[in-house]
Design an enzyme around this catalytic site. Sequence first.
Site, PDB file in Angstrom:
ATOM      1  N   HIS A   1       0.707  -1.290  -0.081  1.00 53.64           N
ATOM      2  CA  HIS A   1       0.058  -0.004  -0.123  1.00 53.64           C
ATOM      3  C   HIS A   1       0.756   1.266   0.002  1.00 53.64           C
ATOM      4  CE1 HIS A   1      -3.397   2.443   0.723  1.00 53.64           C
ATOM      5  NE2 HIS A   1      -4.285   1.396   0.995  1.00 53.64           N
TER       6      HIS A   1
ATOM      7  N   GLU B   1      -2.329  -0.633  -5.994  1.00 53.73           N
ATOM      8  CA  GLU B   1      -1.969  -1.834  -5.274  1.00 53.73           C
ATOM      9  C   GLU B   1      -2.447  -3.058  -6.057  1.00 53.73           C
ATOM     10  OE1 GLU B   1      -4.775  -0.966  -1.876  1.00 53.73           O
ATOM     11  OE2 GLU B   1      -4.496   1.075  -2.558  1.00 53.73           O
TER      12      GLU B   1
END
Length: 331
Positions: A175, A295
């Site tokens: 992330h 992501e």
Amino acid sequence: MKTITQEELKTIQLLNKKQSKLEILNYGAAILSFIIKDKKDRLTNVIVSPRASEFVKPDYKAHNKCFGASVGRYAGRISNGKFNLDGQNYELQQKNGVHLHGGDFGFPYKIWKIEEQTSGENPSVKLSYLSKDGEEGYPGNLKATVKYTLTEADEILIEYTASSDKKTVVNLTNHAYFNLNGEGSVSDHFLQISAKKILQVNDKMLPTGDLVKLKGQPKDFSESKLIGNRSLDDSFVLINEKNENAAVLFAPLTGIKMELKTNQPALVAYAPEELPDDLEYKTLISEKYPSICLEAQNFPDSPNFRNFPSSVLKPGDLYYNRISLKFQVAS
């Protein structure tokens, strides 16, 4: 939940022959910084992150932004905080009908064990975390590992593996928040994503199960275009042709380009309008559109949709998520 102290925080630095430097934090197995030279030979940190000392403060957990973290057991959202596996219901932590990023104390808020570290050519570090049976409601003792390798070609290779002693679901990702200018906003960045479809979501940002064609839509990034003042929080269905980039991010100001490749079926693009202003950051950030996350992962809420790629991990099988971030500088 045990309180983590400053003394438990450890940072690992990987340095290649170009003097590019990747910094990894054992808290959340997070990418803390990546410093490379831009087109004018200025050192540029392309990762937006708070300082390491901020990670253990209550405000950091309250914001739940998962800066640079390894997210699990399940990255993204699971509807109603539950799923069914072989006829058995599993209840997860949820808030307003949404289980997010592995729960209240998911992988981003754990101290990962530093397993091994190499230096010299293509330096690397491997970290692991054992998630015990029942943690956050998930079945099985799950051993998760992440290996970060910094190549001599300025590529960050991220490899997630996981194994379990019971059938379970797993979806891991990184992330990291990117800003290829090293400061300010990403509004001047160009983004390309190799996707023709996007997941349709409801008002809780949960998938409906339908895929929507992107052609002609504002969020169609199949060809490189300016991000601009655009908030993103979307799951793109990757085409994933062999050796094709899943995404390309480019900043004309610094000349830095990042090419992302993955073996995963989806890419979540998350560009928040703002980030918390009560954290001390390692770089200067703008008030608006300071960063973007890309992501690589499975579809959100995959355990609850038969038409989504399976997220089930059986005993004896190995989960593997490979993400390549290759950085280049245009003169």
